[in-house]
Design a protein around this motif. Structure first.
Motif, PDB file in Angstrom:
ATOM      1  N   LEU A   1      11.584  33.054 -13.220  1.00  0.00           N
ATOM      2  CA  LEU A   1      10.855  34.021 -14.004  1.00  0.00           C
ATOM      3  C   LEU A   1       9.878  34.841 -13.545  1.00  0.00           C
ATOM      4  N   HIS A   2      10.269  35.960 -13.728  1.00  0.00           N
ATOM      5  CA  HIS A   2       9.291  37.100 -13.140  1.00  0.00           C
ATOM      6  C   HIS A   2       8.033  37.425 -13.719  1.00  0.00           C
ATOM      7  N   ILE A   3       8.091  37.012 -15.142  1.00  0.00           N
ATOM      8  CA  ILE A   3       6.890  37.467 -16.048  1.00  0.00           C
ATOM      9  C   ILE A   3       6.202  36.201 -16.314  1.00  0.00           C
TER      10      ILE A   3
ATOM     11  N   PHE B   1       8.601  29.616 -11.118  1.00  0.00           N
ATOM     12  CA  PHE B   1       7.448  30.333 -11.759  1.00  0.00           C
ATOM     13  C   PHE B   1       6.584  31.122 -10.711  1.00  0.00           C
ATOM     14  N   GLN B   2       5.982  32.171 -11.248  1.00  0.00           N
ATOM     15  CA  GLN B   2       4.932  32.980 -10.155  1.00  0.00           C
ATOM     16  C   GLN B   2       3.822  32.205 -10.118  1.00  0.00           C
ATOM     17  N   THR B   3       3.198  31.500 -11.009  1.00  0.00           N
ATOM     18  CA  THR B   3       1.897  30.974 -10.840  1.00  0.00           C
ATOM     19  C   THR B   3       1.870  29.494 -11.469  1.00  0.00           C
TER      20      THR B   3
ATOM     21  N   ILE C   1      -0.881  52.613  -9.987  1.00  0.00           N
ATOM     22  CA  ILE C   1       0.511  52.902 -10.019  1.00  0.00           C
ATOM     23  C   ILE C   1       1.033  51.861 -10.840  1.00  0.00           C
ATOM     24  N   ASP C   2       1.643  52.215 -11.977  1.00  0.00           N
ATOM     25  CA  ASP C   2       2.278  51.344 -12.958  1.00  0.00           C
ATOM     26  C   ASP C   2       3.452  51.832 -13.662  1.00  0.00           C
ATOM     27  N   ARG C   3       4.285  51.151 -14.014  1.00  0.00           N
ATOM     28  CA  ARG C   3       5.208  51.441 -15.261  1.00  0.00           C
ATOM     29  C   ARG C   3       4.362  51.586 -16.367  1.00  0.00           C
ATOM     30  N   LEU C   4       4.745  52.636 -17.251  1.00  0.00           N
ATOM     31  CA  LEU C   4       3.786  52.985 -18.621  1.00  0.00           C
ATOM     32  C   LEU C   4       4.261  51.864 -19.570  1.00  0.00           C
TER      33      LEU C   4
ATOM     34  N   SER D   1       1.702  46.067 -21.318  1.00  0.00           N
ATOM     35  CA  SER D   1       0.861  44.776 -20.402  1.00  0.00           C
ATOM     36  C   SER D   1       0.014  45.275 -19.163  1.00  0.00           C
ATOM     37  N   LYS D   2       0.276  46.638 -19.000  1.00  0.00           N
ATOM     38  CA  LYS D   2      -0.480  46.899 -17.585  1.00  0.00           C
ATOM     39  C   LYS D   2      -2.095  47.479 -17.792  1.00  0.00           C
ATOM     40  N   GLY D   3      -2.273  47.475 -19.103  1.00  0.00           N
ATOM     41  CA  GLY D   3      -3.875  47.821 -19.526  1.00  0.00           C
ATOM     42  C   GLY D   3      -4.264  49.094 -18.972  1.00  0.00           C
TER      43      GLY D   3
ATOM     44  N   ALA E   1       1.973  56.948 -13.787  1.00  0.00           N
ATOM     45  CA  ALA E   1       2.737  55.950 -14.541  1.00  0.00           C
ATOM     46  C   ALA E   1       3.885  56.550 -15.436  1.00  0.00           C
ATOM     47  N   PRO E   2       5.293  56.399 -14.892  1.00  0.00           N
ATOM     48  CA  PRO E   2       6.429  57.056 -15.402  1.00  0.00           C
ATOM     49  C   PRO E   2       6.916  56.088 -16.716  1.00  0.00           C
ATOM     50  N   GLU E   3       7.393  56.593 -17.655  1.00  0.00           N
ATOM     51  CA  GLU E   3       7.731  56.022 -18.896  1.00  0.00           C
ATOM     52  C   GLU E   3       8.905  55.095 -18.694  1.00  0.00           C
TER      53      GLU E   3
ATOM     54  N   ILE F   1       6.413  58.304  -0.750  1.00  0.00           N
ATOM     55  CA  ILE F   1       5.279  58.898  -1.074  1.00  0.00           C
ATOM     56  C   ILE F   1       4.317  57.851  -1.907  1.00  0.00           C
ATOM     57  N   LEU F   2       4.580  56.765  -2.814  1.00  0.00           N
ATOM     58  CA  LEU F   2       3.903  55.893  -3.278  1.00  0.00           C
ATOM     59  C   LEU F   2       3.095  55.312  -2.214  1.00  0.00           C
ATOM     60  N   MET F   3       3.719  54.842  -1.323  1.00  0.00           N
ATOM     61  CA  MET F   3       3.043  53.920  -0.337  1.00  0.00           C
ATOM     62  C   MET F   3       1.963  54.801   0.348  1.00  0.00           C
TER      63      MET F   3
ATOM     64  N   ARG G   1      -1.988  41.096 -18.680  1.00  0.00           N
ATOM     65  CA  ARG G   1      -1.089  40.065 -18.384  1.00  0.00           C
ATOM     66  C   ARG G   1      -0.214  40.619 -17.330  1.00  0.00           C
ATOM     67  N   ASP G   2       0.263  39.918 -16.256  1.00  0.00           N
ATOM     68  CA  ASP G   2       1.135  40.166 -15.535  1.00  0.00           C
ATOM     69  C   ASP G   2       1.753  39.116 -14.565  1.00  0.00           C
ATOM     70  N   GLY G   3       2.976  38.997 -14.706  1.00  0.00           N
ATOM     71  CA  GLY G   3       3.607  37.886 -13.795  1.00  0.00           C
ATOM     72  C   GLY G   3       3.093  37.593 -12.463  1.00  0.00           C
ATOM     73  N   MET G   4       3.195  38.744 -11.691  1.00  0.00           N
ATOM     74  CA  MET G   4       2.583  38.805 -10.425  1.00  0.00           C
ATOM     75  C   MET G   4       1.696  40.025 -10.299  1.00  0.00           C
ATOM     76  N   ASN G   5       2.387  41.156 -10.514  1.00  0.00           N
ATOM     77  CA  ASN G   5       2.049  42.553  -9.972  1.00  0.00           C
ATOM     78  C   ASN G   5       2.069  42.779  -8.408  1.00  0.00           C
ATOM     79  N   LEU G   6       3.142  43.456  -8.066  1.00  0.00           N
ATOM     80  CA  LEU G   6       3.575  43.569  -6.768  1.00  0.00           C
ATOM     81  C   LEU G   6       2.627  44.959  -6.319  1.00  0.00           C
ATOM     82  N   VAL G   7       2.224  45.693  -7.004  1.00  0.00           N
ATOM     83  CA  VAL G   7       1.447  46.908  -6.624  1.00  0.00           C
ATOM     84  C   VAL G   7       0.123  46.323  -6.059  1.00  0.00           C
TER      85      VAL G   7
ATOM     86  N   LYS H   1      -0.273  43.779  -4.275  1.00  0.00           N
ATOM     87  CA  LYS H   1       0.077  43.484  -2.893  1.00  0.00           C
ATOM     88  C   LYS H   1       0.419  44.601  -2.116  1.00  0.00           C
ATOM     89  N   GLU H   2       1.156  45.534  -2.585  1.00  0.00           N
ATOM     90  CA  GLU H   2       1.537  46.670  -1.695  1.00  0.00           C
ATOM     91  C   GLU H   2       0.280  47.421  -1.356  1.00  0.00           C
ATOM     92  N   TYR H   3      -0.537  47.605  -2.319  1.00  0.00           N
ATOM     93  CA  TYR H   3      -2.039  48.217  -1.799  1.00  0.00           C
ATOM     94  C   TYR H   3      -2.556  47.749  -0.629  1.00  0.00           C
TER      95      TYR H   3
HETATM   96  P1  ADQ Z   1       7.102  45.087 -12.791  1.00  0.00           P
HETATM   97  O1  ADQ Z   1       6.574  44.716 -14.401  1.00  0.00           O
HETATM   98  O2  ADQ Z   1       8.087  46.273 -12.861  1.00  0.00           O
HETATM   99  O3  ADQ Z   1       7.803  43.890 -12.321  1.00  0.00           O
HETATM  100  P2  ADQ Z   1       5.289  45.265 -10.480  1.00  0.00           P
HETATM  101  O4  ADQ Z   1       5.178  43.841  -9.796  1.00  0.00           O
HETATM  102  O5  ADQ Z   1       4.005  45.898 -10.448  1.00  0.00           O
HETATM  103  O6  ADQ Z   1       5.595  45.344 -12.122  1.00  0.00           O
HETATM  104  O7  ADQ Z   1       6.400  46.440  -9.696  1.00  0.00           O
HETATM  105  C1  ADQ Z   1       7.593  46.203  -9.222  1.00  0.00           C
HETATM  106  C2  ADQ Z   1       7.912  47.303  -8.260  1.00  0.00           C
HETATM  107  O8  ADQ Z   1       8.204  48.491  -8.739  1.00  0.00           O
HETATM  108  C3  ADQ Z   1       6.845  47.468  -7.162  1.00  0.00           C
HETATM  109  O9  ADQ Z   1       7.450  47.464  -5.976  1.00  0.00           O
HETATM  110  C4  ADQ Z   1       6.173  48.848  -7.540  1.00  0.00           C
HETATM  111  O10 ADQ Z   1       5.859  49.645  -6.220  1.00  0.00           O
HETATM  112  C5  ADQ Z   1       7.238  49.703  -8.230  1.00  0.00           C
HETATM  113  N1  ADQ Z   1       6.604  50.642  -9.079  1.00  0.00           N
HETATM  114  C6  ADQ Z   1       5.272  50.345  -9.882  1.00  0.00           C
HETATM  115  N2  ADQ Z   1       5.209  51.435 -10.487  1.00  0.00           N
HETATM  116  C7  ADQ Z   1       6.098  52.307 -10.042  1.00  0.00           C
HETATM  117  C8  ADQ Z   1       5.915  53.860 -10.208  1.00  0.00           C
HETATM  118  N3  ADQ Z   1       4.985  54.277 -11.109  1.00  0.00           N
HETATM  119  N4  ADQ Z   1       6.803  54.604  -9.628  1.00  0.00           N
HETATM  120  C9  ADQ Z   1       7.791  53.866  -8.649  1.00  0.00           C
HETATM  121  N5  ADQ Z   1       7.702  52.549  -8.410  1.00  0.00           N
HETATM  122  C10 ADQ Z   1       6.912  51.731  -9.128  1.00  0.00           C
HETATM  123  C11 ADQ Z   1       7.936  42.327 -12.929  1.00  0.00           C
HETATM  124  C12 ADQ Z   1       6.701  41.571 -13.385  1.00  0.00           C
HETATM  125  C13 ADQ Z   1       5.563  41.630 -12.294  1.00  0.00           C
HETATM  126  C14 ADQ Z   1       6.363  40.988 -10.778  1.00  0.00           C
HETATM  127  C15 ADQ Z   1       7.687  41.503 -10.612  1.00  0.00           C
HETATM  128  C16 ADQ Z   1       8.264  41.123  -9.399  1.00  0.00           C
HETATM  129  O11 ADQ Z   1       6.282  42.173 -14.555  1.00  0.00           O
HETATM  130  O12 ADQ Z   1       4.453  41.052 -12.731  1.00  0.00           O
HETATM  131  O13 ADQ Z   1       5.373  41.228  -9.877  1.00  0.00           O
HETATM  132  O14 ADQ Z   1       8.486  41.686 -11.829  1.00  0.00           O
HETATM  133  O15 ADQ Z   1       8.581  39.610  -9.655  1.00  0.00           O
END
Ligand code: ADQ
Length: 459
Positions: free
Chosen positions: A155-157, A186-188, A263-266, A269-271, A299-301, A346-348, A363-369, A371-373
């Protein structure tokens, strides 16, 4: 050695030398390369007819098998039960839940369709690894078809607390479906505890000290596998971006001001809205920061067909317009809000250029951004991560990040002030604490540990 069969809602077929972006795709492709096998899921296409044929593409030792979704199923299963019930439920946003029985029926129907399409491709000793909330019911549907293979689920969330889970009208049935898996990851630890409580109170099944539950003679093991990133690849990509024209344009435009990046999806949950308000609060509490920093939010839609997502874009445009209107000067705008996506390189590069990474999900399952930061930073002069306590990543990064509660605007503003003023020695010290953990729990460790645990449960 057994083959691996990965099932996820969407699949990503690599084209040419390009790997699809995103942690899940990278991890799954690496696992398939190692073990050989199948990646099965929705093609991303919506067609009129239900029960479409499976399209197969073979590359090396991996088979990509895809099905289209019928328009009704896409609406009721994907936009409906998945993204208007399970997503808000698991992210503690009950006000966005729109439940109806037709969509619950569609969820079961699509899980059943996935099972039937997958069945002819399975071999007796395949290990089946299912991903995410779209497919909670898949193991149960496969069992109905007499599949005896070991089936694991990740479960990713987040998994919600019992008090929330029980608000779902079909909570009991869905929970008993989840219990048909052999292993659930689970993530945590918070998610694991929440799940144990739901099984205990919802199904009256207890777990032993190792997290094993026995329901109707079937053993389910539940464990934590925090998802990681490919640290080396992020770091190299970010470093190489130094030469890119985009990064040079960005740095030039800052005129030596500090950069704060999000950097987030729109997604609600991302606050994002509270993040914008907290940034505004920074200038109220610390007017010395006026003209000294720029906040860039990318934040793309996403999920444009889901009603709850309609207002977010407008609210953020209003909030950024308000902040710029209130504080901007002839040669400085405090906030840059970019409503589109960018290539991974470009994002990195943007992450590396920023002195502060602002990651404040509600709330976020993990948030890979987050870690990427950290992985994108220059080790000799790293930036500071300001991280929400409500992101799964906070469980691993709390010692190195500046921790905040995203609902407390003053605390986020104070966190930003601390990060913007942090001396280099402390930044390096904190970064080292975090990068050590990221290297230990990287994407390879995640998949190896999950697959090994699934294999052990097969023994
Ligand atoms: P997401 O909700 O999509 O994932 P996240 O973990 O932050 O959230 O991002 C996943 C990937 O998408 C990252 O590699 C990130 O770089 C990329 N990304 C994010 N925003 C972007 C943008 N604006 N443009 C391009 N790329 C973008 C779900 C769960 C998270 C969990 C992941 C992995 O909601 O909590 O960390 O799965 O398990």
């Amino acid at each position: 050695m057994s083959r691996l069969v990965v099932v996820s809602n969407r699949i990503a077929v690599p084209t040419g030398r390009r790997t699809p972006p995103g942690g899940l795709a990278v991890a799954v492709l690496a696992a398939l390369k190692e073990y050989g096998g199948i990646w099965f899921g929705w093609s991303g296409e919506v067609k009129g007819q239900p029960d479409a044929d499976v399209e197969i593409i073979s590359k090396g030792n991996t088979t990509y098998a895809m099905v289209d979704l019928a328009a009704q199923d896409h609406n009721d299963y994907y936009n409906g039960f998945c993204n208007s019930v399970l997503w808000p439920l698991c992210h503690y946003r009950p006000q966005y839940i729109e439940y109806n029985r037709a969509e619950w029926a569609a969820y079961k129907r699509v899980n059943d369709m996935f099972a039937r399409k997958l069945l002819p491709m399975l071999q007796p000793d395949d290990l089946i690894w299912v991903h995410d909330y779209h497919l909670f019911a898949l193991a149960q549907q496969l069992r109905k078809l007499k599949v005896r293979n070991r089936i694991g689920f990740f479960l990713h969330i987040p998994f919600p607390a019992w008090g929330l889970w029980r608000s779902l009208p079909c909570y009991k049935e869905l929970l008993s479906f989840i219990c048909e898996y052999d292993l659930i990851g689970f993530q945590t630890n918070d998610d694991l505890i929440a799940f144990h409580n739901c099984v205990k109170f919802g199904l009256e099944v207890d777990s032993d000290e190792e997290g094993t539950m026995v329901k109707d003679g079937h053993r389910l093991r539940a464990k934590v596998f925090p998802i990681g990133i490919d640290v080396k690849s992020v770091s190299t990509t970010a470093r190489q971006s130094r030469r890119s024209a985009t990064r040079k344009r960005l740095i030039g435009s800052l005129q030596r001001r500090k950069l704060i990046v999000g950097i987030d999806r729109l997604d609600y949950s991302k606050g994002l809205l509270t993040r914008f308000h907290a940034y505004e609060r920074l200038f109220e509490l610390y007017p010395n920061q006026l003209r000294k920093c720029v906040f860039l939010q990318v934040a793309p839609e996403s999920r444009k067909d889901v009603e709850a997502y309609h207002d977010i874009r407008r609210e953020l445009e209003e909030a950024s317009g308000h902040i710029n209107g209130r504080f901007a000067d002839f040669d400085w705008a405090p906030i840059r809000y970019l409503n589109r996506s960018f290539a991974r390189g470009i994002l990195m590069g943007i992450l590396r250029a920023a002195q502060v990474g602002l990651v404040t999900p509600l709330r976020d399952g993990m948030n890979l951004v987050a870690k990427e930061y950290v992985a994108a930073q220059n080790p000799r002069n790293p930036g500071v991560l300001v991280l929400s306590r409500l992101a799964g990543a906070s469980r691993e990064l709390s010692e190195g990040a500046v921790m905040v509660n995203p609902l407390d605007l003053d605390e986020v503003a104070e966190g930003l002030e601390t990060a913007l003023n942090m001396p280099r020695d402390e930044r390096v010290h904190r970064w080292r604490l975090m990068i050590k953990i990221l290297r230990q729990n990287d994407i390879r460790a995640w998949r190896v540990q999950f697959v090994n645990s699934l294999r052990e449960s097969a023994a």
